[in-house]
Structures are given as structure tokens and as C-alpha cells.
Design an enzyme around this catalytic site. Structure first.
Site, PDB file in Angstrom:
ATOM      1  N   THR A  52      -9.056  20.287   6.118  1.00  0.00           N
ATOM      2  CA  THR A  52      -9.527  21.381   5.254  1.00  0.00           C
ATOM      3  C   THR A  52      -9.778  22.645   6.087  1.00  0.00           C
ATOM      4  O   THR A  52      -9.382  23.748   5.693  1.00  0.00           O
ATOM      5  CB  THR A  52     -10.827  20.960   4.531  1.00  0.00           C
ATOM      6  OG1 THR A  52     -10.540  19.799   3.744  1.00  0.00           O
ATOM      7  CG2 THR A  52     -11.370  22.065   3.647  1.00  0.00           C
TER       8      THR A  52
ATOM      9  N   ASN B  22      -0.505  15.043  -2.081  1.00  0.00           N
ATOM     10  CA  ASN B  22      -1.444  13.930  -1.949  1.00  0.00           C
ATOM     11  C   ASN B  22      -1.644  13.156  -3.248  1.00  0.00           C
ATOM     12  O   ASN B  22      -2.085  12.015  -3.235  1.00  0.00           O
ATOM     13  CB  ASN B  22      -2.800  14.456  -1.454  1.00  0.00           C
ATOM     14  CG  ASN B  22      -3.271  15.653  -2.231  1.00  0.00           C
ATOM     15  OD1 ASN B  22      -2.637  16.704  -2.198  1.00  0.00           O
ATOM     16  ND2 ASN B  22      -4.354  15.500  -2.957  1.00  0.00           N
TER      17      ASN B  22
ATOM     18  N   GLN C 212      -0.453  14.739   4.498  1.00  0.00           N
ATOM     19  CA  GLN C 212       0.058  13.461   3.975  1.00  0.00           C
ATOM     20  C   GLN C 212       1.441  13.113   4.538  1.00  0.00           C
ATOM     21  O   GLN C 212       2.017  12.093   4.161  1.00  0.00           O
ATOM     22  CB  GLN C 212       0.106  13.470   2.438  1.00  0.00           C
ATOM     23  CG  GLN C 212      -1.241  13.585   1.765  1.00  0.00           C
ATOM     24  CD  GLN C 212      -2.136  12.352   1.929  1.00  0.00           C
ATOM     25  OE1 GLN C 212      -1.703  11.273   2.351  1.00  0.00           O
ATOM     26  NE2 GLN C 212      -3.411  12.508   1.617  1.00  0.00           N
TER      27      GLN C 212
ATOM     28  N   SER D  28      -4.344  15.927   9.844  1.00  0.00           N
ATOM     29  CA  SER D  28      -5.704  15.382   9.788  1.00  0.00           C
ATOM     30  C   SER D  28      -5.697  13.945  10.306  1.00  0.00           C
ATOM     31  O   SER D  28      -4.781  13.170  10.013  1.00  0.00           O
ATOM     32  CB  SER D  28      -6.200  15.433   8.338  1.00  0.00           C
ATOM     33  OG  SER D  28      -7.432  14.766   8.227  1.00  0.00           O
TER      34      SER D  28
ATOM     35  N   HIS E  11      -7.866  11.266   9.875  1.00  0.00           N
ATOM     36  CA  HIS E  11      -8.295  10.053   9.159  1.00  0.00           C
ATOM     37  C   HIS E  11      -7.260   9.521   8.175  1.00  0.00           C
ATOM     38  O   HIS E  11      -7.470   8.497   7.539  1.00  0.00           O
ATOM     39  CB  HIS E  11      -9.652  10.274   8.471  1.00  0.00           C
ATOM     40  CG  HIS E  11      -9.660  11.168   7.281  1.00  0.00           C
ATOM     41  ND1 HIS E  11      -9.859  10.709   6.003  1.00  0.00           N
ATOM     42  CD2 HIS E  11      -9.522  12.502   7.170  1.00  0.00           C
ATOM     43  CE1 HIS E  11      -9.854  11.721   5.168  1.00  0.00           C
ATOM     44  NE2 HIS E  11      -9.647  12.825   5.842  1.00  0.00           N
TER      45      HIS E  11
ATOM     46  N   CYS F 252     -10.580  14.316  -3.191  1.00  0.00           N
ATOM     47  CA  CYS F 252     -11.355  15.548  -3.185  1.00  0.00           C
ATOM     48  C   CYS F 252     -11.503  16.098  -4.590  1.00  0.00           C
ATOM     49  O   CYS F 252     -12.563  16.556  -4.978  1.00  0.00           O
ATOM     50  CB  CYS F 252     -10.688  16.590  -2.303  1.00  0.00           C
ATOM     51  SG  CYS F 252     -10.408  15.971  -0.661  1.00  0.00           S
TER      52      CYS F 252
HETATM   53  N1  PLP Z   1      -4.521  18.363   2.551  1.00  0.00           N
HETATM   54  C1  PLP Z   1      -4.097  17.239   1.969  1.00  0.00           C
HETATM   55  C2  PLP Z   1      -2.711  17.172   1.412  1.00  0.00           C
HETATM   56  C3  PLP Z   1      -4.949  16.127   1.865  1.00  0.00           C
HETATM   57  O1  PLP Z   1      -4.520  15.017   1.277  1.00  0.00           O
HETATM   58  C4  PLP Z   1      -6.253  16.239   2.405  1.00  0.00           C
HETATM   59  C5  PLP Z   1      -7.215  15.130   2.262  1.00  0.00           C
HETATM   60  O2  PLP Z   1      -7.193  14.411   1.269  1.00  0.00           O
HETATM   61  C6  PLP Z   1      -6.629  17.433   3.029  1.00  0.00           C
HETATM   62  C7  PLP Z   1      -5.739  18.482   3.083  1.00  0.00           C
HETATM   63  C8  PLP Z   1      -7.975  17.607   3.630  1.00  0.00           C
HETATM   64  O3  PLP Z   1      -8.076  16.924   4.859  1.00  0.00           O
HETATM   65  P1  PLP Z   1      -9.506  16.530   5.425  1.00  0.00           P
HETATM   66  O4  PLP Z   1     -10.002  15.384   4.622  1.00  0.00           O
HETATM   67  O5  PLP Z   1      -9.265  16.179   6.869  1.00  0.00           O
HETATM   68  O6  PLP Z   1     -10.362  17.735   5.294  1.00  0.00           O
END
Ligand code: PLP
Length: 380
Positions: free
Chosen positions: A73, A147, A177, A196, A198, A322
Site C-alpha cells: 500500500t 486481486n 498479486q 509486497s 506477505h 482490504c
Molecule cells: N495491491 C494489491 C493488488 C493487493 O492485492 C494488495 C493486498 O491485498 C495490496 C496492493 C496491498 O498490499 P499490502 O497488504 O502489502 O499493503
């Protein structure tokens, strides 16, 4: 009861081997990488090694650099807020809230934000996106893999077309993703790419923005000047080392994993009862990721099914983790690809990991088929 975990697009189980290797950075190697003595300096070198290794998975160090951030994010926000200049910003309605809501905030601040629609398969409508780009466009942000649906945008093709129209526009893609899952290396017109940790067996709280060396953007977070001034804040050494180990592991087996995920995806599609499950988006792997399957069972609420199957030992999602905080009934992304409200209400997201087995897929399909069938019969 050990539950079957098929919500890997939300987060992944931390890889046990990587955790074991990274433990030392919570113990003996706990030093601050900015400290001036040898122990601190050694940690700095370790971080730079992680940077190099993670970057090498998708790009050449001669052309790109990598800025560690606190999450995907933050990397998306840095790209948008620091890449946008006066003029306009172009993005898509399919974006994760990390990009979409950042774009809406730019709009609040007076920037001309232009949002491209999606096609039925969930990819961006490229003609429309291009029609929004002009000589005043400062940045275009278009995600790699969606996602919620797994739709895969051809970001190399799109970025090349964007640069044809406006060579000065920056091109950013949210690769969260895709990284570690889709065999891919950054094409010559992509300027920034978000990843990212995780989502690939490392930890929550670490991400990165990969950027082309020759483009200049400002920092998003100011302070002590870490990350060559591009992202201040004492580095999350443990998280960064985990990220490195998980990335190297994922990329050492990316093609085999991709093939396996494709087989698991096909198996799942073949086992879900077509009399009440509808697959949302494309089946063609050229236009989708095999790691995310979005289905709808029209007539039943996705959220109800999600809770019922969880009681039976199956953990899946109902859209993005999210956006579930946004408390909106229908996903903007799903509606944008022409799915009806009745179908959007029954959305379920099943997302795989390289470890997903065919036994898990078979059990998942059985639980889902039985649960939805029962619900629909109850409603008769
Ligand atoms: N972008 C996408 C496509 C995601 O799937 C996610 C998390 O679900 C994020 C950004 C955000 O990543 P983070 O959880 O590391 O903030």
C-alpha cells in the site's frame, strides 16, 4: 481441525524454512543498519544484498533500483502521490484500493484523475485507457494481476502504447498479486512496480517500490534519509530478510509452481457444479492468473457461504480482504466488468498457493458444492 486455507491472495502462511533462516535478525543480528560500528555496517550490507536479490527476480540492476517500504500500500501511494504532477493522472477502475483511493485523494486535491473501465474478462479496456492519455498525463497506473478476479493485464503492451502517446508519462503497475507467481520481467516501458512480501510466504509489513533509475520521484516519507533518502525510517531488517528468502525460493521454482497452479485451477473449475457456480472472467491463462479464481453463486450471498464453509474447515475470500473493510455490498471491480448485482452478491474468491494440493482442491469443491446446494434448496 486443520482448515484448508485457500485465501492466499489475502495473505500467505509464512514459509517455515525462511522464518528459521531469518530468525537470526531478531536475535544476534538485531543491530540498526544505520549504526556506525561494524555490526551496524554488516546489517546494512545484508539489506543491500536483499535489495539486489529481490530486484534480480524481475529486473536488471543496471536499469532499476528497489526502495523498501512498509507494505504494498505504501509503495502504491508513493508511486501515485510522488509520480503525479500537475496535469492529469490515468488509472483503472479495477485497481486495488491502495491505488484507487490514492487516486481519489489526488482528485480531492484538484488533480484531473481519469479512470479507465474494464472489459468483461476483468482486464482494462486498453483503447479507452489510451483515449484518456494526453500530453498532460503525468502518470498512468494499471495493475498487473487483479486481486479479486485474477485478471492479467498486458502491462508491457499497455505501457508501450502509453509511451507512444506521451513518452514523458510515467507508467506504474501494482504487481503485488503477480510477483513470485507469474513468470515476468519488467518490460522496457514500465517505470515503477509495486511488490509486497506477505503474498509470497514472507511477512506482513514489508513491501517495495521498484523504480527505473533514470526517473526521478520524491520521497513519500521524510526523516533520517534511509533508502538513499527515498524512504526514511529504520529498516525492518527481519521483514526484509524474510522477503529476500521467500522471493528467492519462489523464483527458483516459479515455472513449476505456475504450471501446478494452472493444473489446480483447472481441476477446481472442473469440480465446481456449473448448475449453480459461474466462473467470473477468463479461463484463458494469457489473460488471467491461475492463482485467483473468482466464482459467483447467484441467489446466495457470498458472505453467508464464506462463513458456512469456514465452519466446515474451508477458508476462502469473498473479494479483496482490504475492501471487506469498506463495508460496501458489491465490489466496484466486479460490477465494472459487467457482472449483475445478483451475481456480484454471490461472489467468492478462492486463491491458491504453490503448496495447494489436489486433495485440498477436491475437498474445497465438495464443501462449496454441498453448501451452496443446501442453501439454494432451503430458499425454494
Ligand atoms: N495491491 C494489491 C493488488 C493487493 O492485492 C494488495 C493486498 O491485498 C495490496 C496492493 C496491498 O498490499 P499490502 O497488504 O502489502 O499493503
Amino acid at each position: 481441525m486443520t482448515k484448508i486455507y485457500l485465501d492466499n491472495a489475502a495473505t500467505t502462511r509464512p514459509d517455515a524454512g525462511c522464518l528459521e533462516k531469518a530468525k537470526i535478525y531478531l536475535g544476534d543480528k538485531f543491530y540498526n543498519p544505520s549504526s556506525m560500528y561494524g555490526e551496524g555496517y554488516d546489517i546494512r550490507r545484508e539489506i543491500d544484498k536483499s535489495r539486489e536479490n529481490i530486484l534480480s527476480c524481475v529486473a536488471r540492476a543496471e536499469e532499476f533500483e528497489l526502495i523498501f517500504t512498509s507494505c504494498g500500500t505504501e509503495a502504491d501511494n508513493q508511486a501515485l502521490f510522488c509520480g503525479a504532477k500537475r496535469g492529469n493522472v490515468v488509472t483503472t477502475i479495477g485497481e486495488h484500493p491502495a491505488v484507487y483511493n490514492a487516486a481519489l485523494e489526488l482528485k480531492q486535491r484538484g488533480v484531473d484523475v481519469r479512470i479507465a473501465p474494464l472489459l468483461k474478462d476483468g482486464t482494462v479496456n486498453v483503447d479507452n485507457l489510451l483515449s484518456l492519455v494526453d500530453e498532460k498525463t503525468s502518470i498512468v497506473s494499471c495493475m498487473h494481476v487483479n486481486n479479486e478476479t485474477g485478471a492479467l493485464n498486458d502491462i508491457d503492451g499497455i505501457s508501450a502504447l502509453v509511451k507512444d502517446k506521451n513518452p514523458a508519462a510515467l507508467f506504474h503497475s501494482d504487481g503485488v498479486q503477480a510477483f513470485g507467481k507469474i513468470p515476468y520481467r519488467l518490460g522496457k516501458c514500465v517505470d515503477m512496480y509495486t511488490i509486497s512480501a506477505h503474498k509470497i510466504g514472507a511477512l506482513k509489513g514489508t513491501g517495495a517500490l521498484i523504480k527505473r533509475k533514470k526517473i526521478s520521484i520524491k520521497p513519500y516519507i521524510y526523516g533520517g534519509g534511509q533508502e538513499k533518502g527515498m524512504r526514511s525510517g529504520t529498516e525492518n531488517v527481519f521483514g526484509i530478510k524474510m522477503f529476500e528468502f521467500a522471493a528467492l525460493k519462489r523464483y527458483s521454482e516459479i515455472s513449476e509452481n505456475y504450471k501446478r497452479a494452472t493444473d489446480m485451477f483447472e481441476l477446481l473449475c472442473s469440480l465446481l457444479d456449473p448448475s449453480f457456480f459461474k466462473i467470473i472472467g477468463e479461463r484463458d491463462m494469457e489473460r488471467r492468473s491461475p492463482y485467483v479464481l473468482c466464482v459467483s453463486a447467484p441467489g446466495v450471498r457470498g458472505e453467508t457461504i464464506l462463513h458456512e464453509v469456514s465452519d466446515k474447515g474451508l477458508l476462502i475470500g469473498s473479494g479483496s480482504a482490504c475492501s471487506s473493510n469498506e463495508k460496501k455490498r458489491y465490489s466496484r471491480v466486479i460490477l465494472a466488468q459487467g457482472v449483475s448485482e445478483a451475481e456480484a452478491d454471490g461472489i467468492l474468491r478462492i486463491s491458491l498457493s504453490p503448496e495447494t494440493t489436489s486433495e485440498e482442491i477436491e475437498k474445497c469443491a465438495k464443501i462449496l458444492n454441498e453448501t451452496v446446494k443446501f442453501r439454494l434448496e432451503m430458499m425454494k
